[in-house]
Write a protein that holds these residues in place. Structure first.
Motif, PDB file in Angstrom:
ATOM      1  N   TYR A  60       0.870  -1.171   0.000  1.00 51.84           N
ATOM      2  CA  TYR A  60       0.000   0.000   0.000  1.00 51.84           C
ATOM      3  C   TYR A  60       0.908   1.221   0.000  1.00 51.84           C
ATOM      4  O   TYR A  60       1.920   1.229   0.714  1.00 51.84           O
ATOM      5  N   SER A  61       0.594   2.235  -0.758  1.00 53.10           N
ATOM      6  CA  SER A  61       1.536   3.344  -0.919  1.00 53.10           C
ATOM      7  C   SER A  61       1.657   4.232   0.308  1.00 53.10           C
ATOM      8  O   SER A  61       2.550   5.070   0.377  1.00 53.10           O
ATOM      9  N   ARG A  62       0.780   4.058   1.291  1.00 53.04           N
ATOM     10  CA  ARG A  62       1.016   4.727   2.581  1.00 53.04           C
ATOM     11  C   ARG A  62       2.222   4.114   3.268  1.00 53.04           C
ATOM     12  O   ARG A  62       2.911   4.773   4.046  1.00 53.04           O
ATOM     13  N   LEU A  63       2.483   2.846   2.983  1.00 51.99           N
ATOM     14  CA  LEU A  63       3.587   2.123   3.609  1.00 51.99           C
ATOM     15  C   LEU A  63       4.863   2.213   2.783  1.00 51.99           C
ATOM     16  O   LEU A  63       5.947   2.409   3.329  1.00 51.99           O
ATOM     17  N   ALA A  64       4.736   2.057   1.479  1.00 48.90           N
ATOM     18  CA  ALA A  64       5.899   2.137   0.593  1.00 48.90           C
ATOM     19  C   ALA A  64       5.405   2.189  -0.845  1.00 48.90           C
ATOM     20  O   ALA A  64       4.348   1.652  -1.178  1.00 48.90           O
ATOM     21  N   ASN A  65       6.200   2.841  -1.680  1.00 45.88           N
ATOM     22  CA  ASN A  65       5.871   3.015  -3.091  1.00 45.88           C
ATOM     23  C   ASN A  65       7.180   2.967  -3.874  1.00 45.88           C
ATOM     24  O   ASN A  65       8.203   3.483  -3.395  1.00 45.88           O
ATOM     25  N   PRO A  66       7.209   2.356  -5.045  1.00 46.75           N
ATOM     26  CA  PRO A  66       8.479   2.225  -5.776  1.00 46.75           C
ATOM     27  C   PRO A  66       9.171   3.552  -6.060  1.00 46.75           C
ATOM     28  O   PRO A  66      10.404   3.658  -5.929  1.00 46.75           O
ATOM     29  N   THR A  67       8.413   4.578  -6.457  1.00 49.29           N
ATOM     30  CA  THR A  67       9.033   5.876  -6.750  1.00 49.29           C
ATOM     31  C   THR A  67       9.561   6.525  -5.477  1.00 49.29           C
ATOM     32  O   THR A  67      10.675   7.073  -5.455  1.00 49.29           O
ATOM     33  N   VAL A  68       8.773   6.447  -4.411  1.00 47.09           N
ATOM     34  CA  VAL A  68       9.221   6.996  -3.124  1.00 47.09           C
ATOM     35  C   VAL A  68      10.457   6.247  -2.638  1.00 47.09           C
ATOM     36  O   VAL A  68      11.407   6.852  -2.114  1.00 47.09           O
ATOM     37  N   SER A  69      10.475   4.943  -2.822  1.00 43.93           N
ATOM     38  CA  SER A  69      11.628   4.146  -2.379  1.00 43.93           C
ATOM     39  C   SER A  69      12.899   4.535  -3.124  1.00 43.93           C
ATOM     40  O   SER A  69      13.989   4.550  -2.538  1.00 43.93           O
ATOM     41  N   MET A  70      12.785   4.851  -4.409  1.00 49.01           N
ATOM     42  CA  MET A  70      13.959   5.304  -5.156  1.00 49.01           C
ATOM     43  C   MET A  70      14.495   6.610  -4.588  1.00 49.01           C
ATOM     44  O   MET A  70      15.713   6.789  -4.433  1.00 49.01           O
ATOM     45  N   PHE A  71      13.595   7.524  -4.245  1.00 50.25           N
ATOM     46  CA  PHE A  71      14.015   8.786  -3.630  1.00 50.25           C
ATOM     47  C   PHE A  71      14.702   8.524  -2.291  1.00 50.25           C
ATOM     48  O   PHE A  71      15.757   9.106  -1.984  1.00 50.25           O
ATOM     49  N   GLU A  72      14.125   7.634  -1.492  1.00 52.75           N
ATOM     50  CA  GLU A  72      14.712   7.316  -0.195  1.00 52.75           C
ATOM     51  C   GLU A  72      16.112   6.721  -0.348  1.00 52.75           C
ATOM     52  O   GLU A  72      17.050   7.110   0.369  1.00 52.75           O
ATOM     53  N   GLN A  73      16.276   5.810  -1.276  1.00 52.66           N
ATOM     54  CA  GLN A  73      17.582   5.172  -1.469  1.00 52.66           C
ATOM     55  C   GLN A  73      18.624   6.174  -1.946  1.00 52.66           C
ATOM     56  O   GLN A  73      19.784   6.135  -1.521  1.00 52.66           O
ATOM     57  N   ARG A  74      18.214   7.076  -2.826  1.00 51.46           N
ATOM     58  CA  ARG A  74      19.161   8.077  -3.322  1.00 51.46           C
ATOM     59  C   ARG A  74      19.550   9.053  -2.216  1.00 51.46           C
ATOM     60  O   ARG A  74      20.721   9.447  -2.102  1.00 51.46           O
ATOM     61  N   MET A  75      18.580   9.466  -1.392  1.00 55.81           N
ATOM     62  CA  MET A  75      18.896  10.351  -0.275  1.00 55.81           C
ATOM     63  C   MET A  75      19.868   9.671   0.686  1.00 55.81           C
ATOM     64  O   MET A  75      20.817  10.300   1.178  1.00 55.81           O
ATOM     65  N   ALA A  76      19.644   8.396   0.970  1.00 55.72           N
ATOM     66  CA  ALA A  76      20.540   7.683   1.878  1.00 55.72           C
ATOM     67  C   ALA A  76      21.960   7.618   1.328  1.00 55.72           C
ATOM     68  O   ALA A  76      22.939   7.812   2.055  1.00 55.72           O
ATOM     69  N   LEU A  77      22.092   7.357   0.043  1.00 56.90           N
ATOM     70  CA  LEU A  77      23.412   7.320  -0.576  1.00 56.90           C
ATOM     71  C   LEU A  77      24.108   8.672  -0.468  1.00 56.90           C
ATOM     72  O   LEU A  77      25.295   8.752  -0.115  1.00 56.90           O
ATOM     73  N   LEU A  78      23.388   9.749  -0.767  1.00 61.85           N
ATOM     74  CA  LEU A  78      23.997  11.077  -0.754  1.00 61.85           C
ATOM     75  C   LEU A  78      24.358  11.519   0.659  1.00 61.85           C
ATOM     76  O   LEU A  78      25.351  12.223   0.862  1.00 61.85           O
ATOM     77  N   GLU A  79      23.559  11.126   1.639  1.00 61.93           N
ATOM     78  CA  GLU A  79      23.840  11.517   3.030  1.00 61.93           C
ATOM     79  C   GLU A  79      24.852  10.586   3.692  1.00 61.93           C
ATOM     80  O   GLU A  79      25.306  10.862   4.793  1.00 61.93           O
ATOM     81  N   GLY A  80      25.188   9.474   3.029  1.00 62.24           N
ATOM     82  CA  GLY A  80      26.058   8.507   3.679  1.00 62.24           C
ATOM     83  C   GLY A  80      25.376   7.853   4.857  1.00 62.24           C
ATOM     84  O   GLY A  80      26.012   7.536   5.868  1.00 62.24           O
ATOM     85  N   ALA A  81      24.057   7.632   4.731  1.00 60.03           N
ATOM     86  CA  ALA A  81      23.253   7.079   5.811  1.00 60.03           C
ATOM     87  C   ALA A  81      22.848   5.648   5.493  1.00 60.03           C
ATOM     88  O   ALA A  81      22.726   5.281   4.322  1.00 60.03           O
ATOM     89  N   PRO A  82      22.605   4.828   6.514  1.00 58.64           N
ATOM     90  CA  PRO A  82      22.177   3.449   6.253  1.00 58.64           C
ATOM     91  C   PRO A  82      20.853   3.365   5.510  1.00 58.64           C
ATOM     92  O   PRO A  82      20.668   2.492   4.663  1.00 58.64           O
ATOM     93  N   LEU A  83      19.908   4.277   5.828  1.00 57.32           N
ATOM     94  CA  LEU A  83      18.605   4.219   5.185  1.00 57.32           C
ATOM     95  C   LEU A  83      17.895   5.552   5.343  1.00 57.32           C
ATOM     96  O   LEU A  83      18.296   6.411   6.133  1.00 57.32           O
TER      97      LEU A  83
END
Length: 397
Positions: A60-83
């Motif tokens: 359910y997109s309140r829980l997770a969504n493919p496009t939102v997940s891509m944004f989250e993964q990219r933010m984590a990479l740029l911040e040097g964060a685990p997630l």
């Protein structure tokens, strides 16, 4: 040269363009925008397994969504964060961290120089649930140490702060938090991961209003929380799942595409902000200029130690008070009056009457917000045009 590097080992400009990307069967080069509320299952058993956490996939997109997940993964990479976990706004991110992590009897220590809405949550909302708070001068490490209690769970800072651009020693405050069994939360919206990565300095949690420089064009609201797996599992996941401060897939897609140019844009913002700050500092009608990389900033050395450039915001004070500040703002021809920041367009704000209006006069004074203070978010226009516009508006005072 090595050709088998993983995304975590890519350089940041590559991460900003490629990080987190998932393609559909169509093999599109642009990240897909998947506007859907729910997802279908091949069989009822698959739905059951997915809800039990035994089978990967979206529910359910309140829980997770493919496009939102891509944004989250990219933010984590740029911040040097685990997630990372995305939220609907920056304040949703801040509120989720506090309300997800704290309970009755807990205590928060915050720097005095914070955004007005952040102060409202800490000072007004949290006490309704029996959570106490202490505000300290962010630059005073002894004050941070003295404010710690056995029940202290979170320390909160903005660095640079809004609007005074005060700098907090992230590494030193992180050590105080660690020693006291607490976590340090850093609002990194002004610097962005292009200029500062707080987790590399010891911060435990990073929050963003991605509405600002992350989006960079004044288009869409959003927020992000960067943290470790234990904080997600123990404090954040169930709070986000059940209260629903979700980022829309469309806004996530906009921010995802903006991340591709974040570092390039921030370089341009910083270059122009430096020129504008120097111009204002030399003007007879400007009383004081605050910009982290100017030598006259009280914490310039610390800013240079933990940031790669000074950022895109310049704060300054003019002679007089609100009438003069309003006359100046109203005389601007290029720069827009707005309470937002981080846009390609330059924006001027009078914090006393807008972003920090709800604070008491005493709280504003403690945060360094004065009647003659103006916050300038320097956009991507030609810096000489901006200086000329500021000059002609200053003549109107």
């Amino acid at each position: 040269m090595a050709t088998n590097k993983t995304p975590g080992n890519w350089r940041r400009r590559t991460q900003a363009v490629r990080g987190g990307q998932v393609r559909t069967a169509f093999q599109e080069t642009c990240e897909p925008l998947l506007m859907t509320a729910g997802y279908a299952y091949e069989e009822a058993e698959q739905a059951e397994a997915r809800f039990k956490g035994e089978s990967p996939g979206f529910q359910y997109s309140r829980l997770a969504n493919p496009t939102v997940s891509m944004f989250e993964q990219r933010m984590a990479l740029l911040e040097g964060a685990p997630l990372a976990r995305a939220t609907a706004t920056g304040m949703a991110a801040v509120s989720a961290v506090f309300l997800g992590a704290l309970k009755t009897g807990d205590h928060v220590v915050s720097a005095t120089a914070v955004f007005g809405s952040c102060r409202y949550v800490i000072e007004t909302v949290l006490p309704r649930f029996g959570i106490t708070c202490t505000f300290v001068d962010g630059s005073d490490l002894a004050a941070w140490q003295a404010a710690m209690r056995p029940e202290t769970k979170l320390l909160f800072v903005e660095t640079p702060s809004n609007p005074t651009l005060a700098i907090v020693d992230i590494a030193a405050v992180a050590k105080i938090a660690q020693a006291g069994g607490a976590r340090l939360v850093v609002d990194n919206a002004f610097a962005t991961p292009a200029l500062q990565r707080p987790m590399e300095l010891g911060a435990h949690i990073v929050v963003h209003s991605s509405t600002k420089f992350i989006d960079g064009q004044g288009r869409a609201l959003g927020g992000a929380i960067l943290c470790h797996q234990d904080f997600l599992d123990e404090n954040l996941q169930q709070f986000l799942r059940n209260t629903g401060p979700s980022l829309s897939p469309f806004n996530a897609w906009l921010h995802l595409k903006s991340l591709e140019t974040l570092e390039l844009r921030m370089r341009a913002h910083c270059d122009s902000a430096t020129k504008v700050a120097d111009f204002l500092a030399g003007h007879a009608k400007v009383r004081r200029v605050l910009y982290p990389f100017r030598d006259d900033h009280p914490q310039a050395a610390l800013a240079r130690a933990q940031m790669s450039a000074g950022g895109g915001v310049v704060t300054f004070e003019i002679g007089g008070a609100k009438p003069e500040a309003f006359r100046f703002a109203n005389a601007l021809r290029i720069v827009d009056i707005s309470n937002n920041l981080g846009d390609t367009k330059s924006l001027i704000t009078h914090p006393e009457t807008t972003t920090h209006q709800k604070m008491t006069p005493q709280a504003r004074a403690a945060a360094g917000v004065t009647s003659g203070m103006l916050r300038l978010s320097v956009g991507l226009e030609d810096a000489d045009d901006l200086c000329e516009d500021l000059d002609q508006a200053l003549k109107a005072i």
